[in-house]
Design a protein around this motif. Structure first.
Motif, PDB file in Angstrom:
ATOM      1  N   ARG A 298       9.383  -0.392   2.902  1.00 31.11           N
ATOM      2  CA  ARG A 298       9.791  -1.781   2.672  1.00 31.11           C
ATOM      3  C   ARG A 298       8.942  -2.735   3.506  1.00 31.11           C
ATOM      4  O   ARG A 298       8.524  -3.793   3.036  1.00 31.11           O
ATOM      5  CB  ARG A 298      11.267  -1.960   3.025  1.00 31.11           C
ATOM      6  CG  ARG A 298      12.142  -2.234   1.844  1.00 31.11           C
ATOM      7  CD  ARG A 298      13.548  -2.676   2.185  1.00 31.11           C
ATOM      8  NE  ARG A 298      14.090  -2.328   3.476  1.00 31.11           N
ATOM      9  CZ  ARG A 298      14.777  -1.214   3.745  1.00 31.11           C
ATOM     10  NH1 ARG A 298      14.993  -0.335   2.806  1.00 31.11           N
ATOM     11  NH2 ARG A 298      15.246  -0.989   4.959  1.00 31.11           N
TER      12      ARG A 298
ATOM     13  N   SER B   2       6.384  -5.475   2.001  1.00 32.01           N
ATOM     14  CA  SER B   2       6.671  -6.896   2.187  1.00 32.01           C
ATOM     15  C   SER B   2       5.418  -7.689   2.555  1.00 32.01           C
ATOM     16  O   SER B   2       5.411  -8.906   2.455  1.00 32.01           O
ATOM     17  CB  SER B   2       7.739  -7.090   3.261  1.00 32.01           C
ATOM     18  OG  SER B   2       7.238  -6.703   4.522  1.00 32.01           O
TER      19      SER B   2
ATOM     20  N   ARG C 204       1.896  -9.132   1.836  1.00 32.89           N
ATOM     21  CA  ARG C 204       1.154  -9.480   0.623  1.00 32.89           C
ATOM     22  C   ARG C 204      -0.065  -8.575   0.488  1.00 32.89           C
ATOM     23  O   ARG C 204      -0.722  -8.269   1.484  1.00 32.89           O
ATOM     24  CB  ARG C 204       0.694 -10.922   0.665  1.00 32.89           C
ATOM     25  CG  ARG C 204       1.801 -11.908   0.579  1.00 32.89           C
ATOM     26  CD  ARG C 204       1.234 -13.298   0.502  1.00 32.89           C
ATOM     27  NE  ARG C 204       2.287 -14.268   0.795  1.00 32.89           N
ATOM     28  CZ  ARG C 204       2.060 -15.468   1.250  1.00 32.89           C
ATOM     29  NH1 ARG C 204       0.821 -15.869   1.468  1.00 32.89           N
ATOM     30  NH2 ARG C 204       3.052 -16.279   1.482  1.00 32.89           N
TER      31      ARG C 204
END
Length: 163
Positions: free
Chosen positions: A11, A15, A17
């Motif tokens: 995660r 997250s 970019r």
């Protein structure tokens, strides 16, 4: 417990970019790179974002190639990473090939159906054979629709028949 740590790690990586992922990985110290590679190894077999993990591992290997190859312990870690990543990528490639073949089959079935009337052909031909609505029917439907919407008219659609 490990699954939760792995999910958190994925995660956190997800997250970031994609355009900034390389810059973020470049800022990691070598010890953190080693720990990250150790934590990604068990996730390679089944965790969903294989593209993210492959991009992360390959970038880290490209940036830290000399120190990774110089360390015997890390060199031993690279063998299982290579095997797991290769197996996972080939499995994903096979799945993608299967899906592309299925889409090609579906496209050819639809094309065959449109030539011979196959898929939905009967319904389309019955609809085309029906008589076009009269002006009074169209006005009745419009009045009923306006009654439902409280008198608001829908904007005319481009290419619709003129009244």
């Amino acid at each position: 417990r490990f699954h939760d740590e792995g999910a958190y790690l994925l995660r956190a990586l997800g997250s970031v970019r994609p355009a900034e992922l390389e810059q973020a990985l470049l800022l990691l110290p070598f010890d953190a790179v080693r720990r990250l590679l150790v934590r990604l190894l068990p996730l390679l077999a089944e965790a969903p974002p294989v593209e993210l993990m492959a991009r992360t591992i390959l970038y880290l290997l490209r940036v830290h190639h000399k120190p990774l190859v110089a360390s015997r312990a890390l060199l031993d870690l690279l063998g299982p990473i290579h095997a797991a990543l290769s197996a996972r990528v080939s499995a994903e490639r096979a799945r993608l090939g299967y899906n592309v073949a299925a889409l090609g089959f579906l496209r050819s079935a639809i094309e065959r159906g449109s030539e011979g009337g196959g898929l939905f052909g009967e319904a389309l031909s019955a609809r085309a054979a029906a008589a076009p609505p009269t002006v009074s029917e169209l006005r009745r439907k419009t009045a009923a629709r306006e009654k439902k919407t409280g008198g608001k008219r829908r904007p005319k659609q481009k290419g619709s028949a003129a009244e």
